[in-house]
Design a protein around this motif. Structure first.
Motif, mmCIF file in Angstrom:
data_model
loop_
_atom_site.group_PDB
_atom_site.id
_atom_site.type_symbol
_atom_site.label_atom_id
_atom_site.label_comp_id
_atom_site.label_asym_id
_atom_site.label_seq_id
_atom_site.Cartn_x
_atom_site.Cartn_y
_atom_site.Cartn_z
ATOM 1 N N ARG A 35 0.070 -28.248 -76.766
ATOM 2 C CA ARG A 35 1.587 -27.712 -76.650
ATOM 3 C C ARG A 35 2.411 -28.133 -77.678
ATOM 4 O O ARG A 35 3.358 -27.940 -78.434
ATOM 5 C CB ARG A 35 1.971 -27.819 -75.317
ATOM 6 N N ALA B 51 7.383 -30.803 -75.699
ATOM 7 C CA ALA B 51 6.091 -30.474 -75.090
ATOM 8 C C ALA B 51 6.056 -31.138 -73.575
ATOM 9 O O ALA B 51 5.884 -30.588 -72.534
ATOM 10 C CB ALA B 51 4.778 -30.971 -75.660
ATOM 11 N N ASN C 158 5.684 -25.843 -67.541
ATOM 12 C CA ASN C 158 4.316 -25.153 -67.912
ATOM 13 C C ASN C 158 4.207 -23.625 -67.213
ATOM 14 O O ASN C 158 3.647 -23.371 -66.090
ATOM 15 C CB ASN C 158 3.112 -25.943 -67.235
ATOM 16 N N PHE D 104 3.830 -20.097 -72.204
ATOM 17 C CA PHE D 104 2.962 -21.331 -72.741
ATOM 18 C C PHE D 104 1.800 -21.708 -71.737
ATOM 19 O O PHE D 104 0.932 -22.252 -72.010
ATOM 20 C CB PHE D 104 3.838 -22.793 -72.578
#
Length: 252
Positions: free
Chosen positions: A72, A235, A240, A244
């Motif tokens: 990420r 990131a 989350n 992503f």
């Protein structure tokens, strides 16, 4: 520098391909007849790197970009890098055109046909007058060329289309080479070469416009930082969640 070696290698390969194209290329006879099939093919090529189609091209390349095994953090850092390179490329193109004031090759042809006094004189005309000259030229030039002349009556140097394809080569092409994605890399290189050729064929640019545009992009790519630290921060802060979830941290 180490992280950029694949991008720099691909831009060198692209430069070599353009050298081959321009060495074999004979100046186009702008008054030659053009088949509808060939004219459409050239138009689709050139439009794919122009204002009509560059976003579609970016979306396609972006989807291929998402399939590469990034973390990420790498996704964010590389996305930032691409955004900055595109911003510098597009804004610098407009400034350099106004600074250099290099007439497009088709204006030289218009002067040779005595439709204007000189190539430089074309830019002393207002937009309506420029259109009028091109309409008169349409009596002996295919509309597959003159439609682009009407849409691009600014200066020649540098080539904005070539700047865009060079950015695609140095960024996406470098990543495809790094991750051994040979099929998309080959298609990308063929497409970029076709766009460069189309700019010569239409009468928009000279070979030196193409070479300078590629060299400019290479210099920008070298100077733009990789944004690794900022990518790490983004990131850590980004939730989350979709999209992503498509980008799991595969590299630990």
């Amino acid at each position: 520098m180490q992280s950029k070696k694949f991008g720099l290698l691909m831009i060198l390969v692209f430069m070599a391909v353009i050298c081959l194209i321009t060495s074999l290329y004979q100046s186009a006879d702008l008054s030659a007849s053009v088949s509808n099939e060939y004219g459409l093919f050239i138009t689709l090529l050139t439009d794919s790197a122009g204002h009509k189609g560059f976003l579609i091209t970016l979306v396609i390349l972006g989807l291929l970009f998402l399939k590469l095994p990034f973390t990420r953090a790498q996704f964010f850092s590389k996305g930032l890098q691409l955004g900055v390179i595109l911003l510098i490329g597009f804004t610098s193109k407009a400034a350099l055109k106004e600074l250099t004031e290099s007439p497009r090759p088709y204006t030289e042809w218009l002067a040779q046909q005595a439709l204007i006094e000189s190539a430089e004189g074309f830019y002393d005309l207002n937009s309506v007058e420029r259109d009028g000259v091109i309409i008169v030229a349409s009596e002996s030039v295919s509309s597959w060329r003159t439609q682009h002349w009407k849409g691009e009556k600014d200066y020649s140097f540098p080539s904005g289309h070539t700047i865009f394809v060079a950015i695609c080569i140095v960024f996406f092409g470098g990543l495809f080479a790094q991750y051994r994605q040979w099929l998309p890399l080959s298609i990308l290189m063929l497409w970029a070469s076709g766009v460069a050729y189309s700019r010569l064929w239409i009468g928009m640019h000279r070979p030196e416009d193409l070479f300078a545009s590629i060299a400019f992009v290479a210099a920008v790519y070298l100077l733009v930082p990789p944004f690794n630290h900022l990518g790490d921060k983004l990131a850590q802060q980004w939730p989350n969640s979709w999209p992503f979830k498509l980008l799991p941290d595969r590299a630990k």
